[in-house]
Write an enzyme that holds these catalytic residues in place. Structure first.
Site, PDB file in Angstrom:
ATOM      1  N   ASP A 182      53.845  46.456  25.858  1.00 23.49           N
ATOM      2  CA  ASP A 182      53.456  46.036  24.508  1.00 23.49           C
ATOM      3  C   ASP A 182      53.747  44.563  24.242  1.00 23.49           C
ATOM      4  O   ASP A 182      54.078  44.182  23.120  1.00 23.49           O
ATOM      5  CB  ASP A 182      54.148  46.911  23.436  1.00 23.49           C
ATOM      6  CG  ASP A 182      53.938  48.379  23.699  1.00 23.49           C
ATOM      7  OD1 ASP A 182      52.794  48.756  23.957  1.00 23.49           O
ATOM      8  OD2 ASP A 182      54.924  49.147  23.679  1.00 23.49           O
TER       9      ASP A 182
ATOM     10  N   LYS B 242      49.404  41.986  26.168  1.00 23.15           N
ATOM     11  CA  LYS B 242      48.582  41.665  27.347  1.00 23.15           C
ATOM     12  C   LYS B 242      47.095  41.735  27.034  1.00 23.15           C
ATOM     13  O   LYS B 242      46.319  40.928  27.534  1.00 23.15           O
ATOM     14  CB  LYS B 242      48.898  42.644  28.499  1.00 23.15           C
ATOM     15  CG  LYS B 242      50.302  42.551  29.019  1.00 23.15           C
ATOM     16  CD  LYS B 242      50.582  43.567  30.098  1.00 23.15           C
ATOM     17  CE  LYS B 242      50.685  45.002  29.605  1.00 23.15           C
ATOM     18  NZ  LYS B 242      51.869  45.309  28.791  1.00 23.15           N
TER      19      LYS B 242
ATOM     20  N   ALA C 195      48.673  53.539  28.359  1.00 23.24           N
ATOM     21  CA  ALA C 195      48.643  52.164  27.864  1.00 23.24           C
ATOM     22  C   ALA C 195      47.852  52.103  26.567  1.00 23.24           C
ATOM     23  O   ALA C 195      47.087  53.007  26.251  1.00 23.24           O
ATOM     24  CB  ALA C 195      47.987  51.267  28.911  1.00 23.24           C
ATOM     25  N   GLY C 196      48.041  51.036  25.839  1.00 21.66           N
ATOM     26  CA  GLY C 196      47.255  50.841  24.627  1.00 21.66           C
ATOM     27  C   GLY C 196      47.044  49.360  24.448  1.00 21.66           C
ATOM     28  O   GLY C 196      47.971  48.638  24.121  1.00 21.66           O
ATOM     29  N   HIS C 197      45.860  48.898  24.753  1.00 22.70           N
ATOM     30  CA  HIS C 197      45.564  47.480  24.601  1.00 22.70           C
ATOM     31  C   HIS C 197      44.673  47.294  23.375  1.00 22.70           C
ATOM     32  O   HIS C 197      43.555  47.780  23.348  1.00 22.70           O
ATOM     33  CB  HIS C 197      44.835  46.950  25.843  1.00 22.70           C
ATOM     34  CG  HIS C 197      45.729  46.821  27.035  1.00 22.70           C
ATOM     35  ND1 HIS C 197      45.297  46.354  28.249  1.00 22.70           N
ATOM     36  CD2 HIS C 197      47.042  47.071  27.178  1.00 22.70           C
ATOM     37  CE1 HIS C 197      46.318  46.353  29.093  1.00 22.70           C
ATOM     38  NE2 HIS C 197      47.378  46.786  28.474  1.00 22.70           N
TER      39      HIS C 197
ATOM     40  N   GLN D  42      51.733  48.666  30.862  1.00 24.75           N
ATOM     41  CA  GLN D  42      53.183  48.808  30.650  1.00 24.75           C
ATOM     42  C   GLN D  42      53.904  47.492  30.991  1.00 24.75           C
ATOM     43  O   GLN D  42      53.326  46.434  30.839  1.00 24.75           O
ATOM     44  CB  GLN D  42      53.763  49.979  31.463  1.00 24.75           C
ATOM     45  CG  GLN D  42      53.350  51.355  30.957  1.00 24.75           C
ATOM     46  CD  GLN D  42      51.999  51.812  31.472  1.00 24.75           C
ATOM     47  OE1 GLN D  42      51.707  51.698  32.644  1.00 24.75           O
ATOM     48  NE2 GLN D  42      51.174  52.343  30.614  1.00 24.75           N
TER      49      GLN D  42
ATOM     50  N   ALA E 174      50.435  51.791  20.121  1.00 24.90           N
ATOM     51  CA  ALA E 174      48.971  51.849  20.039  1.00 24.90           C
ATOM     52  C   ALA E 174      48.452  53.184  20.577  1.00 24.90           C
ATOM     53  O   ALA E 174      47.356  53.617  20.247  1.00 24.90           O
ATOM     54  CB  ALA E 174      48.356  50.699  20.827  1.00 24.90           C
TER      55      ALA E 174
HETATM   56  P1  IMP Z   1      54.855  57.879  30.389  1.00 25.20           P
HETATM   57  O1  IMP Z   1      54.239  56.657  30.974  1.00 25.20           O
HETATM   58  O2  IMP Z   1      53.987  58.547  29.379  1.00 25.20           O
HETATM   59  O3  IMP Z   1      55.351  58.825  31.434  1.00 25.20           O
HETATM   60  O4  IMP Z   1      56.162  57.412  29.582  1.00 25.20           O
HETATM   61  C1  IMP Z   1      57.313  56.918  30.219  1.00 25.20           C
HETATM   62  C2  IMP Z   1      57.952  55.789  29.405  1.00 25.20           C
HETATM   63  O5  IMP Z   1      57.098  54.664  29.423  1.00 25.20           O
HETATM   64  C3  IMP Z   1      58.176  56.130  27.935  1.00 25.20           C
HETATM   65  O6  IMP Z   1      59.339  55.472  27.487  1.00 25.20           O
HETATM   66  C4  IMP Z   1      56.967  55.531  27.251  1.00 25.20           C
HETATM   67  O7  IMP Z   1      57.212  55.231  25.898  1.00 25.20           O
HETATM   68  C5  IMP Z   1      56.797  54.279  28.085  1.00 25.20           C
HETATM   69  N1  IMP Z   1      55.415  53.768  28.080  1.00 25.20           N
HETATM   70  C6  IMP Z   1      54.346  54.272  28.717  1.00 25.20           C
HETATM   71  N2  IMP Z   1      53.258  53.532  28.487  1.00 25.20           N
HETATM   72  C7  IMP Z   1      53.646  52.517  27.698  1.00 25.20           C
HETATM   73  C8  IMP Z   1      52.970  51.378  27.149  1.00 25.20           C
HETATM   74  O8  IMP Z   1      51.777  51.149  27.350  1.00 25.20           O
HETATM   75  N3  IMP Z   1      53.733  50.568  26.382  1.00 25.20           N
HETATM   76  C9  IMP Z   1      55.055  50.765  26.174  1.00 25.20           C
HETATM   77  N4  IMP Z   1      55.718  51.798  26.672  1.00 25.20           N
HETATM   78  C10 IMP Z   1      55.034  52.666  27.433  1.00 25.20           C
END
Ligand code: IMP
Length: 428
Positions: free
Chosen positions: A14, A17, A40-42, A225, A300
């Protein structure tokens, strides 16, 4: 310096990017995602339009850019098609310019179910705080050599057989905890319903990347991430299951180190973290609230409030070294506009001793005491500024402090969510 670029988040994700990839994409011919999935959330803002992309590279917004979802990504085919629909609704064409690697593994509906069961019913208080999108369970199956690749859609008989084997294994777990077993036929039939639509996008992406490289077309590798969520180098077990680090590019997309990749590290002017896990510089009270509210720090993907804190230069130095970062993009500096004093963490103390290296053990990170320095706030508006010398002197001091500590130049500063709200300090 290289012809190609990697955009990598150097914190816990976050960092902003999406905007930077979008900005750079104007000059890029091919954008590649190499890890993660629709966790992810862009967020990309164009004028008054806001598009949130979870899986498809942000480069898709530019009609001249081709996009690849590489073999290192885990792909939920339903989420993929939903995103395609959304993009098409905005008038963005996807067919013929978006390629899904045939070697990418699928996230199937039971993966997200199992993700939620493990988090809520098994880990309970010790939960990771995942996005519950099935990312970890899908990577588990990939590493366990029982995953389902997108290429299996080429061969329905093979798909059926492999799915049956995988489902048998999943059912051992599900039955063991008293859950309804899965029916492999149902999953198969449902996949067959969307097969034709998916086949429009599934490709051998290796020659596409190699061809672009040979022609000298600029390729942008878009990390999702952040470094501290890397399965090997992050704050395990509070990590995602992929490699957001630069190494993920080589295993997750089909290119070697001779591609001359310049690494752009994205750093938010403060730090955020979603989900559980250690966060040494986490702020409290009014400071955290200001960062969250002004910075709109809500996930996001899941809408969860992000935890907010001060810039952790000690952790950033680790990320910079680990990824061979060439230059930094500093985002959201305007969020700090109202602070009287700004804390920056320059080291950690653990059991009274100053640590030389960043510890990845979560139990150590839970206990470290950050060593803070304090920088004077600028108490002035930086939002929307587009020239470096128009920034308040104290904001420039903050940027210099970061550069001096990290020994990497800050090339771009983002002063707001819009494309235009950007300072290009040095062209790269
Ligand atoms: P997962 O990727 O859903 O398995 O989550 C594992 C950890 O990564 C958790 O703490 C999520 O909140 C974090 N996480 C996964 N994707 C993102 C992202 O795009 N931004 C921030 N944190 C993320």
């Amino acid at each position: 310096m290289g012809n190609n670029y990697a955009v990598i988040g150097l914190q816990w994700g976050d960092e902003g990017k999406g905007k930077i990839v979008d900005l750079l994409s104007e000059k890029i011919k091919l954008t590649v995602r190499y890890q993660g999935g629709h966790n992810a959330g862009h967020t990309v803002i164009i004028g008054d339009k806001k598009i949130v992309l979870h899986l498809i590279p942000s480069g898709i917004i530019h009609s001249d850019t081709k996009c690849i979802i590489g073999n290192g990504v885990v792909v939920d085919p339903y989420a993929f098609l939903k995103e395609i629909k959304e993009l098409n609704k905005f008038g963005i064409k996807t067919e013929g310019r978006l390629y899904l690697s045939k070697d990418a593994h699928m996230i199937l509906p039971f993966h997200s179910k199992i993700d939620a069961i493990i988090e809520e019913e098994i880990r309970g208080d010790q939960k990771i705080g995942t996005t519950k999108r099935g990312i970890g369970p899908s990577y588990e199956d990939k590493a366990g050599r029982r995953g389902i690749k997108l290429s299996s859609l080429y061969n329905p008989e093979y798909l059926k057989r492999e799915l049956e084997y995988l489902v048998n294994i999943k059912n051992l777990f599900l039955k063991g905890i008293g859950k309804e077993p899965l029916k492999s036929n149902k999953i198969y039939e449902e996949l067959m319903e969307i097969r034709e639509e998916l086949l429009k996008y599934i490709s051998d992406t290796f020659p596409i990347i190699q061809d672009a490289k040979e022609k000298g077309e600029t390729i942008l590798f878009e990390g999702a991430q952040g470094v501290l969520l890397d399965i090997d180098y992050g704050t395990y077990p509070y990590v995602s299951s992929s490699h957001p680090t630069v190494g993920g590019i080589f295993t997750g997309s089909g290119i070697g180190p001779d591609a001359n990749i310049k690494v752009i590290g994205i750093v938010k002017a403060y730090t955020t973290r979603v989900g559980k896990g250690p966060f040494p510089t986490e702020a409290t009270g009014k400071d955290e609230k200001t960062m969250r509210e002004k910075g709109k720090e809500y996930g996001a993907t899941t809408g969860r409030p992000r935890r907010c804190g001060w810039l952790d230069l000690f952790a950033l130095k680790y990320s910079v070294k680990l990824n061979g970062v060439n230059s930094i993009v500093l985002t959201k500096i305007d969020i700090l506009d109202s602070f009287e004093k700004i804390k920056v963490c320059t080291g950690y103390k653990y059991k009274g001793k100053t640590l030389k290296n960043f510890p990845t053990e979560s139990w150590i990170l839970e206990e470290v005491e950050p060593i803070y320095d304090e920088v004077e706030g600028w108490k002035d508006v930086t939002s929307g500024i587009t020239e470096y010398n128009k920034l308040p002197q104290k904001a420039q001091n903050y940027i210099k402090y970061i550069e001096n500590y990290l020994k990497v130049p800050v090339s771009i500063i983002s002063t707001g969510p819009d494309r235009k709200e950007t300072i290009i300090v040095k062209e790269f």
